[in-house]
Motif scaffolding. Structure first.
Motif, PDB file in Angstrom:
ATOM      1  N   PHE A  31       0.837  -1.206   0.000  1.00 52.66           N
ATOM      2  CA  PHE A  31       0.000   0.000   0.000  1.00 52.66           C
ATOM      3  C   PHE A  31       0.867   1.250   0.000  1.00 52.66           C
ATOM      4  N   LYS A  72      -3.998   1.128  -2.642  1.00 49.81           N
ATOM      5  CA  LYS A  72      -3.387  -0.055  -3.249  1.00 49.81           C
ATOM      6  C   LYS A  72      -2.179   0.328  -4.108  1.00 49.81           C
ATOM      7  N   ARG A  93      -1.697  -9.133  -5.715  1.00 51.34           N
ATOM      8  CA  ARG A  93      -1.836  -8.509  -4.402  1.00 51.34           C
ATOM      9  C   ARG A  93      -1.433  -7.034  -4.500  1.00 51.34           C
ATOM     10  N   PRO A  94      -1.972  -6.222  -3.569  1.00 50.96           N
ATOM     11  CA  PRO A  94      -2.893  -6.560  -2.489  1.00 50.96           C
ATOM     12  C   PRO A  94      -4.311  -6.770  -3.014  1.00 50.96           C
ATOM     13  N   ASP A  99      -8.464  -2.408  -2.031  1.00 54.74           N
ATOM     14  CA  ASP A  99      -8.175  -1.160  -2.748  1.00 54.74           C
ATOM     15  C   ASP A  99      -7.661  -0.078  -1.813  1.00 54.74           C
ATOM     16  N   ASP A 122      -1.569  -7.751   2.481  1.00 53.95           N
ATOM     17  CA  ASP A 122      -1.752  -7.924   1.045  1.00 53.95           C
ATOM     18  C   ASP A 122      -2.732  -9.036   0.683  1.00 53.95           C
ATOM     19  N   HIS A 153      -9.028  -9.599   2.473  1.00 55.14           N
ATOM     20  CA  HIS A 153     -10.060  -9.182   1.534  1.00 55.14           C
ATOM     21  C   HIS A 153     -11.436  -9.529   2.095  1.00 55.14           C
TER      22      HIS A 153
END
Length: 518
Positions: free
Chosen positions: A188, A203, A212-213, A216, A512, A515
């Protein structure tokens, strides 16, 4: 040479902060936090507040899975020489910093030497004599002696790789303007940093690990009001609340149907809540005064009553869950008010004294509540305590790091291995003005220095354990610190969050692979 190539593990960890928006865009993670970072460069600053964002912005040579096994990160493989005096890192060839500059062995060498010179954990890279860079993607760490915790020290929270082309400009790295707007090679990139309010991470589209990541955006917003923080988690305005330690908040969020609450994710942290003494204070330089205060404090009352049983007692500088802890070696200081009064009289303070106690703002049950308890409890042995509040963490850290205190509450981590997280507090040569979580107690014992020097290079577990047993005996007799409890960290997170913070470093690890299920 012994090859130690690892496959990238699947375990990943989340982070920490809070949002005001009730609805989040897809791919956004909002983390609730009361931790206020002074800056975002984990190479020169330890602690939760810095480590959580730093491990997203910067990549490190290695990362660790949930089984304490090192995994590739910036180093795709590594070798350790048979004599343990050389570690070769073979770097990935596609990593770039957020400004597009390639990551090279020169950046790795510069970063590790910078950490050695500037990080509070002076013992962490003490054996590193030099780092050779035979080519762009090979860094060879040369050691003066074997280092049993070196690979662990190359973890994200401890060894962020800095861009030499930015930090190597001759400015003081601890005060470098890039610390507030860092450029790393992590998953990031920093989008916004409003001190005391918010950190927004976007991201990295050019991250060197394909796919990855998986998020967002990460929003870390700091909320100092504990009630507002809990309401945000209950209302769904925030997704993750790590490093939660209060018994009431743990119970309250455990009752929320949409949240999971776990104490997993802190295996390598080893957090100890303690009362530290400024041993250079004329009032506290006599060990009998420090022992008297220790005999007056009732850690069972603190853990069972003030903490409602969520905390466990801690009697040693080494976390009691560690294999190096030795219960037989420590002086526990079970409460004994008569003995405490006698020691005060022997030290020449039979008529009492006045002392000031500081505490970290934020986690009230672990800090402020104990400080206020000390005021009433120490009055029983003639000590008039003034509880001194700080408006924010940087103010408290400035006082303690500047040795401008008498007593202070503190939370200090073992960081996985004593040579990383324990030695720093007790070594004479780590008494460093202005550096928080160094030897801020100004404690000095030549024999302790010798023991820790031996333990830092000893590869045999039994011999190392024996050294740490003697260390625990000496330190608990000298009592520069009164150990109170293991901090009961928990993480609350939404149930549809995938790869929530369960690894050994908790949220101080790259996110990463975090989600949403949806």
């Amino acid at each position: 040479m012994k090859m130690m190539t690892r496959l990238m593990g699947a375990a990943v960890i989340a982070a920490s902060a809070l949002s005001s928006a009730p609805l989040q865009a897809e791919g956004t993670l909002v983390i609730a936090s009361s931790q206020v970072p002074r800056h975002l460069n984990g190479a020169v600053q330890s602690g939760i507040a810095t480590a959580v964002p730093s491990t997203q912005i910067f990549a490190s040579p290695l990362r660790y899975d949930e089984n304490w096994e090192p995994q590739p990160y910036l180093a795709e493989s590594w070798t350790v020489s048979d004599d343990g005096l050389s570690v070769t890192l073979n770097l990935v060839k596609n990593a770039t910093f957020h400004d597009g500059t390639p990551v090279t062995s020169e950046d790795v060498a510069f970063s590790i030497m910078t950490i050695k010179e500037n990080h509070p954990f002076k013992s962490m890279f003490a054996p590193v004599e030099a780092i050779e860079t035979p080519d762009t993607h090979t860094a060879v760490i040369k050691l003066s002696n074997p280092h049993p915790a070196l690979l662990l020290a190359l973890s994200p929270a401890l060894a962020p790789i800095l861009p030499k082309h930015i930090y190597g400009d001759g400015q003081d790295v601890k005060a470098h303007p890039a610390n507030a707007a860092p450029i790393g090679s992590g998953p990031f990139m920093l989008s916004e940093f409003t001190p005391g309010e918010a950190i927004v991470l976007k991201k990295n589209p050019n991250f060197f690990i394909e796919g990855r990541p998986m998020l967002d955006e990460i929003i870390i917003r700091i909320i100092n009001d504990p009630s507002a923080l809990l309401i945000a988690m209950e209302n769904g305005e925030a997704d993750v609340y790590p490093f939660m330690a209060g018994s009431q908040e743990i119970k309250r969020l455990s009752e929320a149907d949409h949240l999971n609450v776990t104490n997993e994710g802190y295996a390598a942290v080893g957090p100890i809540n303690w009362l530290a003494f400024n041993t250079k204070s004329p009032k506290l330089s006599d060990v009998r005064v420090r022992q008297a205060i220790s005999y007056a404090v009732d850690r069972d009352f603190i853990t069972k009553a003030l903490h409602r049983g969520v905390s466990t007692p801690q009697r040693s500088p080494i976390i009691e869950s560690s294999p190096f802890f030795d219960a037989a070696a420590v002086t526990a200081y079970d409460v004994d008010l008569e003995k405490a009064k006698a020691l005060m009289a022997e030290a020449g303070f039979g008529d009492g004294m006045e002392l000031t106690v500081d505490y970290i703002p934020g986690p009230a049950e672990q800090q402020k509540s104990i400080a206020e308890y000390l005021k009433s409890q120490l009055a029983k042995i003639g000590i008039d305590v003034t509880v001194r509040a700080a408006p924010d963490f940087p103010t408290w850290a400035g006082r303690v790091g500047g040795h401008d205190f008498e007593l202070t509450m503190d939370v200090v981590f073992n960081w996985g291995d004593p040579v990383i997280g324990v030695h720093r507090t007790y070594l004479t040569d780590n008494i460093r003005q202005g550096v928080i979580w160094s030897n801020t107690q100004s404690y000095s014992n030549a024999r302790v220095d010798e023991i820790l020097a031996q333990a830092a290079i000893e590869g045999d577990f039994a011999k190392r354990k024996a050294l740490y047993s003697e260390f625990q005996a000496l330190v608990t007799q000298d009592v520069p610190i009164y150990y109170i409890n293991a901090t009961p960290y928990h993480t609350a997170y939404k149930k549809d969050l995938v790869n929530a913070p369960m690894g050994i470093w908790g949220t101080m690890h790259p996110m990463d692979q975090v989600h949403w299920a949806k």
